[in-house]
Design a protein around this motif. Structure first.
Motif, PDB file in Angstrom:
ATOM      1  N   ALA A  33     -14.224   3.710   9.282  1.00 17.82           N
ATOM      2  CA  ALA A  33     -12.553   4.106   8.350  1.00 17.82           C
ATOM      3  C   ALA A  33     -12.401   3.159   7.020  1.00 17.82           C
ATOM      4  CB  ALA A  33     -11.415   4.727   9.172  1.00 17.82           C
ATOM      5  N   LYS A  90      -3.110   5.407   5.003  1.00 14.61           N
ATOM      6  CA  LYS A  90      -3.387   7.692   5.498  1.00 14.61           C
ATOM      7  C   LYS A  90      -4.188   7.123   6.082  1.00 14.61           C
ATOM      8  CE  LYS A  90      -5.483  10.973   3.240  1.00 14.61           C
ATOM      9  NZ  LYS A  90      -5.236  11.917   2.092  1.00 14.61           N
ATOM     10  N   LEU A  91      -5.171   6.232   6.153  1.00 23.56           N
ATOM     11  CA  LEU A  91      -6.354   5.829   7.514  1.00 23.56           C
ATOM     12  C   LEU A  91      -5.237   5.593   9.129  1.00 23.56           C
ATOM     13  CD1 LEU A  91      -9.157   4.364   5.631  1.00 23.56           C
ATOM     14  CD2 LEU A  91      -9.454   6.842   6.506  1.00 23.56           C
ATOM     15  N   THR A  92      -5.009   4.617   8.815  1.00 23.94           N
ATOM     16  CA  THR A  92      -3.712   4.143  10.243  1.00 23.94           C
ATOM     17  C   THR A  92      -3.262   5.284  11.111  1.00 23.94           C
ATOM     18  OG1 THR A  92      -3.672   2.030  10.059  1.00 23.94           O
ATOM     19  CG2 THR A  92      -1.712   2.955  11.352  1.00 23.94           C
ATOM     20  N   ALA A  93      -2.564   5.894   9.933  1.00 27.16           N
ATOM     21  CA  ALA A  93      -1.740   7.623  10.357  1.00 27.16           C
ATOM     22  C   ALA A  93      -2.743   8.354  10.540  1.00 27.16           C
ATOM     23  CB  ALA A  93      -1.386   8.653   9.139  1.00 27.16           C
ATOM     24  N   GLN A  94      -4.501   9.092  10.573  1.00 34.52           N
ATOM     25  CA  GLN A  94      -5.120   9.837  10.722  1.00 34.52           C
ATOM     26  C   GLN A  94      -5.285   9.216  11.976  1.00 34.52           C
ATOM     27  OE1 GLN A  94      -7.950   9.257   7.694  1.00 34.52           O
ATOM     28  NE2 GLN A  94      -6.795  11.165   6.339  1.00 34.52           N
ATOM     29  N   GLU A 153      -3.266  10.309  14.630  1.00 34.74           N
ATOM     30  CA  GLU A 153      -3.442  11.755  15.134  1.00 34.74           C
ATOM     31  C   GLU A 153      -4.863  12.328  15.527  1.00 34.74           C
ATOM     32  OE1 GLU A 153      -3.054  12.947  10.623  1.00 34.74           O
ATOM     33  OE2 GLU A 153      -0.938  12.308  11.272  1.00 34.74           O
ATOM     34  N   ALA A 200      -7.810  11.176  14.763  1.00 32.63           N
ATOM     35  CA  ALA A 200      -8.856  10.957  13.788  1.00 32.63           C
ATOM     36  C   ALA A 200     -10.439  10.257  14.566  1.00 32.63           C
ATOM     37  CB  ALA A 200      -9.146  10.672  12.736  1.00 32.63           C
ATOM     38  N   TYR A 256     -12.130   7.530  14.592  1.00 34.68           N
ATOM     39  CA  TYR A 256     -13.093   6.442  13.334  1.00 34.68           C
ATOM     40  C   TYR A 256     -13.259   5.340  14.712  1.00 34.68           C
ATOM     41  CZ  TYR A 256     -10.691   8.635   9.626  1.00 34.68           C
ATOM     42  OH  TYR A 256     -10.540   9.992   8.840  1.00 34.68           O
TER      43      TYR A 256
END
Length: 259
Positions: free
Chosen positions: A36, A69-73, A76, A78, A80
């Motif tokens: 990510a 946004k990547l951190t939020a994913q 949740e 994701a 990565y």
């Protein structure tokens, strides 16, 4: 004298130990590493990933976006393996909340520039208030570190209120670059690493902004904790990011690094 059964049992034991020892320290080259990466790192990270794969045989794929946004994913769920962020704020958040295998490390310092592809447009702060500049692209300061840095520059020069109606916010530096390249925005704040990429180095004009006008853009990396993996490949990539090869690539794209 040992029996045939004992000899065979010992042989199996020795063979198992030999196989285990031979596997220690080797990468799992069958597992694809999912990286990510912050949008400002897209082009540099592509080169670094290629160099990493050439050296280790470990394949990788990359997902880019704003660091927020990547951190939020990741929070949740994701899948990565590693976060290559545009700051240390988000990696540190993940570390404090138990999502990583260790604390963040700063791998590079980014630089902010004003970039335009429009003819007759001067990429300088004093030109931003001119009538011919209707839209100024900036990454969302709430989720994108380069957007925060750009807002700090505007505030430092008492331009944030004056230019508020002209600001067009992109989700990430990647979207900001689209606005500038397409002419949807006459000018915008982006990363030096973008305009240093071979695809864009002869496109438009840019000026580096005074780094004393914004908080240093410390870019951090963390390895994400996975339930089904010990993170060996991600740790190898993290370490490779600090190698002479990776530092050379980062410098080529306008970053500064700690030697």
């Amino acid at each position: 004298m040992r029996s045939v059964k004992e000899v065979l049992s010992l042989g199996v034991l020795y063979l198992g130990c030999a196989l285990w020892l031979s596997s220690c320290g080797k990468a799992d080259t069958d597992r694809i590493l999912t990286i990510a990466g912050a949008a400002n790192m897209q082009f540099a990270l592509e080169e670094i990933s290629e160099a990493f794969t050439a050296q280790t045989g470990i394949p990788s794929r990359m997902v880019t976006g704003s660091s927020g946004k990547l951190t939020a994913q990741i929070t949740e769920g994701a899948p990565y393996d590693i976060l290559i962020s545009a700051d240390v704020k988000y990696p540190d958040k993940l570390y404090r909340e138990g999502y990583t295998l260790g604390p963040p490390r700063v791998y590079a310092f980014g630089k902010l520039v004003l970039w335009t592809t429009g003819e007759g447009v001067d990429p300088v702060l004093s030109a931003l208030s001119r009538d011919e500049i209707r839209y100024i692209a900036i990454a969302n300061p709430k989720t994108a570190p380069y957007g925060r840095a750009a807002l700090e520059v505007l505030q430092h020069n008492n331009l944030d209120s004056l230019l508020q109606e002209k600001l067009v916010f992109g989700e990430s530096i990647g979207q900001v670059n689209q606005f500038i390249r397409s002419g949807s925005a006459e000018i915008g704040f982006t990363a030096m690493s973008v305009v240093s990429a071979p695809q864009f180095e002869n496109m438009g004009r840019c000026v580096a902004l005074d780094s004393v006008q914004y908080t240093p853009i410390e870019q951090g990396v963390v390895v994400i904790r996975q339930k089904d993996s010990e993170g060996d490949n991600a740790l190898l990539f993290r370490d490779f990011l600090f190698s002479a090869t990776a530092r050379g690539i980062l410098k080529k794209y306008g970053y500064t690094t700690n030697e």
